[in-house]
Design an enzyme around this catalytic site. Structure first.
Site, PDB file in Angstrom:
ATOM      1  CG  ASN A 210      -0.110  -0.396   2.479  1.00  0.00           C
ATOM      2  OD1 ASN A 210       0.380   0.709   2.748  1.00  0.00           O
ATOM      3  ND2 ASN A 210      -0.435  -1.259   3.193  1.00  0.00           N
ATOM      4  CG  ASP A 280      -6.407  -6.216   6.520  1.00  0.00           C
ATOM      5  OD1 ASP A 280      -6.002  -5.898   7.718  1.00  0.00           O
ATOM      6  OD2 ASP A 280      -7.203  -5.391   5.871  1.00  0.00           O
ATOM      7  CE  LYS A 290       8.702 -11.366 -14.443  1.00  0.00           C
ATOM      8  NZ  LYS A 290       9.577 -10.715 -15.537  1.00  0.00           N
ATOM      9  N   PRO A 306      -2.297 -12.279  10.332  1.00  0.00           N
ATOM     10  CG  PRO A 306      -0.596 -12.582  11.424  1.00  0.00           C
ATOM     11  CD  PRO A 306      -1.015 -12.787   9.941  1.00  0.00           C
ATOM     12  CG  ASP A 307      -6.043  -7.316  13.504  1.00  0.00           C
ATOM     13  OD1 ASP A 307      -6.758  -6.955  12.651  1.00  0.00           O
ATOM     14  OD2 ASP A 307      -5.650  -6.622  14.386  1.00  0.00           O
ATOM     15  CB  ILE A 308       0.070  -7.033  14.246  1.00  0.00           C
ATOM     16  CG1 ILE A 308       0.564  -7.950  13.124  1.00  0.00           C
ATOM     17  CG2 ILE A 308       0.999  -6.840  15.253  1.00  0.00           C
ATOM     18  CD1 ILE A 308       1.434  -7.030  12.259  1.00  0.00           C
ATOM     19  CG  PHE A 325      -3.079   5.461  13.460  1.00  0.00           C
ATOM     20  CD1 PHE A 325      -2.356   5.059  14.575  1.00  0.00           C
ATOM     21  CD2 PHE A 325      -2.986   6.661  12.629  1.00  0.00           C
ATOM     22  CE1 PHE A 325      -1.645   6.518  14.980  1.00  0.00           C
ATOM     23  CE2 PHE A 325      -2.246   7.835  13.348  1.00  0.00           C
ATOM     24  CZ  PHE A 325      -1.527   7.509  14.311  1.00  0.00           C
ATOM     25  CE  LYS A 343      -8.417  -3.818  13.690  1.00  0.00           C
ATOM     26  NZ  LYS A 343      -7.119  -4.305  12.737  1.00  0.00           N
TER      27      LYS A 343
HETATM   28  O1  PMT Z   1       2.560   6.168   6.604  1.00  0.00           O
HETATM   29  P1  PMT Z   1       2.127   7.513   6.146  1.00  0.00           P
HETATM   30  O2  PMT Z   1       2.182   7.679   4.783  1.00  0.00           O
HETATM   31  O3  PMT Z   1       2.524   8.559   7.033  1.00  0.00           O
HETATM   32  O4  PMT Z   1       0.484   7.493   6.382  1.00  0.00           O
HETATM   33  C1  PMT Z   1       0.113   7.154   7.563  1.00  0.00           C
HETATM   34  C2  PMT Z   1      -1.244   6.262   7.705  1.00  0.00           C
HETATM   35  C3  PMT Z   1      -2.370   6.554   7.046  1.00  0.00           C
HETATM   36  C4  PMT Z   1      -0.728   4.605   7.101  1.00  0.00           C
HETATM   37  C5  PMT Z   1      -1.595   6.206   9.199  1.00  0.00           C
HETATM   38  O5  PMT Z   1      -2.105   7.336   9.602  1.00  0.00           O
HETATM   39  C6  PMT Z   1      -2.679   5.250   9.488  1.00  0.00           C
HETATM   40  O6  PMT Z   1      -3.752   5.429   9.307  1.00  0.00           O
HETATM   41  N1  PMT Z   1      -2.448   3.858   9.793  1.00  0.00           N
HETATM   42  C7  PMT Z   1      -3.310   2.852   9.757  1.00  0.00           C
HETATM   43  C8  PMT Z   1      -3.372   2.057   8.480  1.00  0.00           C
HETATM   44  C9  PMT Z   1      -4.103   0.848   8.493  1.00  0.00           C
HETATM   45  O7  PMT Z   1      -3.699  -0.159   7.921  1.00  0.00           O
HETATM   46  O8  PMT Z   1      -5.355   0.964   9.152  1.00  0.00           O
HETATM   47  P2  PMT Z   1      -6.503  -0.238   9.483  1.00  0.00           P
HETATM   48  O9  PMT Z   1      -7.744   0.432   9.556  1.00  0.00           O
HETATM   49  O10 PMT Z   1      -6.376  -1.207   8.172  1.00  0.00           O
HETATM   50  O11 PMT Z   1      -5.935  -0.964  10.624  1.00  0.00           O
HETATM   51  C10 PMT Z   1      -6.415  -0.668  11.862  1.00  0.00           C
HETATM   52  C11 PMT Z   1      -5.404  -0.994  12.989  1.00  0.00           C
HETATM   53  O12 PMT Z   1      -5.065  -2.355  13.008  1.00  0.00           O
HETATM   54  C12 PMT Z   1      -4.201  -0.229  12.646  1.00  0.00           C
HETATM   55  O13 PMT Z   1      -3.759   0.241  13.866  1.00  0.00           O
HETATM   56  C13 PMT Z   1      -3.281  -1.451  12.079  1.00  0.00           C
HETATM   57  O14 PMT Z   1      -1.880  -0.981  12.456  1.00  0.00           O
HETATM   58  C14 PMT Z   1      -3.856  -2.662  12.620  1.00  0.00           C
HETATM   59  N2  PMT Z   1      -3.746  -3.821  11.767  1.00  0.00           N
HETATM   60  C15 PMT Z   1      -4.311  -4.283  10.725  1.00  0.00           C
HETATM   61  C16 PMT Z   1      -4.262  -5.000  10.010  1.00  0.00           C
HETATM   62  C17 PMT Z   1      -3.509  -6.192  10.717  1.00  0.00           C
HETATM   63  N3  PMT Z   1      -3.341  -7.166   9.971  1.00  0.00           N
HETATM   64  N4  PMT Z   1      -2.487  -5.987  11.781  1.00  0.00           N
HETATM   65  C18 PMT Z   1      -2.693  -4.936  12.423  1.00  0.00           C
HETATM   66  O15 PMT Z   1      -2.112  -4.760  13.512  1.00  0.00           O
END
Ligand code: PMT
Length: 416
Positions: A210, A280, A290, A306-308, A325, A343
């Site tokens: 991403n 995800d 390749k 895994p959802d960390i 976030f 979460k």
């Molecule tokens: O890196 P930049 O370019 O500065 O951009 C910042 C940002 C947009 C990446 C940041 O501000 C942000 O929003 N980060 C969260 C991105 C995200 O993947 O969000 P989510 O809504 O998909 O995930 C929710 C939360 O679960 C997040 O804390 C994420 O780290 C966590 N997660 C998600 C999936 C996963 N498999 N494991 C996780 O721990």
């Protein structure tokens, strides 16, 4: 919150009705141990007398660019160098425009241009003027240059209008400046932060990923280290330097980030902040060679990673504060709150990533802090400044959880 003891603060006051609030602001800043010097524009002097602000600041107010007596005492360059922080408040639409244009035809704008100190601008104006495209463009210019914009608040205005444009309350201005000067509030604490994207390989040359640049997470790590925390930054592949005092663990995939997080979370970890954009899903099969171009379509089978952060939040060594976030392109608040609950997070920082200026790879951001007591919008600012504000909030929350189990209520939007 940071500390202002022995900090030198210049307040540049311009001509708006809210100029009277600067008296209270000076009182608050001096109460925190800061030294305050005031520059007033000609317009400001129509609203408040220099004598009032001189009495409160304890120093003569500076008003003229070319003033022989002032130059013999503290000239405009010395004044600009003296400052640890330079605040323009209230900043009229004209002041905002002149700062954006880099004008230097009066003492206030000259000193603002000459200062090496961080610049804060607290706008105050009629709501129509605030919403005017010209003002928005000027604010954007200042923000892009790293100027910290404080407010404005919304509400009833002196002219009778209702809307955004009221000067942020003095106590909140003090809090924003204060957050810029870390008070080592996280001394003795251990903080683990994730940042950047993950890359999920499809074959030896391709991957799923991403647009995360890591800027937000690196700024958070810098702010945590400045606040005195032992800071571990688990970073996906990004082109950023490691902030001073931060221990960096590089990973590529979500699986590696998961493993690194679990290794770093132990009984002495106080705060976990998940700002990484973790993939995800990953490819079910990582092709050893390749993938060849055959046929018009290619079907990939993906499986869940895994959802960390969920794992962190339910681990036996759960940190006292787990902050996630939520990057959303629609229904920001509903989705963010759903993630907070699902979460097991204490706080979620909701980030509307549909906008180019506040999400992936931008230098600025605007988020909503959301916890079990409510939510509060943190207005557009640089990612560095936002990180300091978020870390200051986290440390406040951590100290309140160690004092008692009570949660600090977040201010509700529109409370100000
Ligand atoms: O890196 P930049 O370019 O500065 O951009 C910042 C940002 C947009 C990446 C940041 O501000 C942000 O929003 N980060 C969260 C991105 C995200 O993947 O969000 P989510 O809504 O998909 O995930 C929710 C939360 O679960 C997040 O804390 C994420 O780290 C966590 N997660 C998600 C999936 C996963 N498999 N494991 C996780 O721990």
């Amino acid at each position: 919150m940071g500390h202002l003891h022995n900090r030198n603060i210049i307040i540049g006051v311009t001509g708006g009705i809210a100029a009277y609030k600067i008296a209270e602001l000076i009182r608050l800043l001096r109460g925190d141990g800061a030294a305050v010097r005031v520059i007033m524009s000609r317009g400001a002097q129509a609203f408040v007398t220099p004598l009032t602000l001189q009495s409160l600041s304890g120093h003569p107010v500076h008003t003229e660019l070319l003033d022989e007596t002032a130059e013999m005492g503290m000239g405009h360059i010395e004044l600009a160098r003296w400052a640890d922080a330079f605040l323009v408040a209230p900043a009229t639409a004209d002041a905002v425009a002149r700062l954006a244009a880099g004008r230097a035809d009066d003492l206030l704008t000259t000193a603002a241009l000459a200062t090496p100190a961080p610049l804060f601008v607290a706008p105050a104006m009629n709501q129509q003027m605030w919403n005017n495209a010209a003002t928005s463009a000027n604010i954007q210019t200042l923000t892009n240059r790293g100027v910290n914009i404080i407010g404005p608040d919304a509400g009833e205005q002196a002219c009778g209008d209702v809307g955004a444009g009221r000067l942020t309350e003095p106590a909140d201005i003090r809090a924003e400046i204060s957050a810029h000067f870390p008070n080592r509030a996280l001394e003795g604490k251990r903080v683990v932060i994730t940042a950047g994207p993950t890359r999920e390989p499809l074959d030896p040359v391709r991957y799923l990923s991403n647009h995360s640049s890591g800027k937000m997470g690196f700024a958070l790590a810098q702010a945590a280290a400045e606040a005195g925390a032992e800071t571990i930054l688990i970073a996906g592949p990004v082109m950023l330097d490691t902030p001073d005092g931060v221990t960096r663990v590089n990973i590529e995939t979500a699986g590696q980030m998961h493993e690194a997080c679990m290794e770093q979370i132990h009984e002495s970890t106080d705060l976990f902040v998940g700002s990484a954009a973790v993939a995800d899903y990953r490819a079910e099969f990582n092709a050893p060679q390749k993938i060849k171009k055959v046929g018009d379509t290619l079907n990939l089978s993906l499986i869940r990673n895994p959802d960390i952060i969920t794992e962190v939040a339910k681990s036996t060594h759960r940190p006292s504060l787990v902050v996630g976030f939520a990057a959303e392109t629609e229904h920001l608040m509903e989705h963010a709150e759903a993630k907070r609950v699902a979460k097991g997070l204490d706080v979620v920082v909701a980030n509307d990533v549909s906008r180019a200026d506040i999400g992936f790879n931008s230098d600025t951001n605007m988020v909503t802090w959301l916890d079990n007591a409510g939510h509060e919008v943190i207005p557009l600012t640089t990612k560095q400044n936002l990180a300091r504000l978020l870390i200051a909030r986290c440390s406040k929350r951590l100290s309140s959880t160690s004092d008692s189990d009570d949660k600090i209520p977040a201010k509700m939007e529109g409370d100000r």
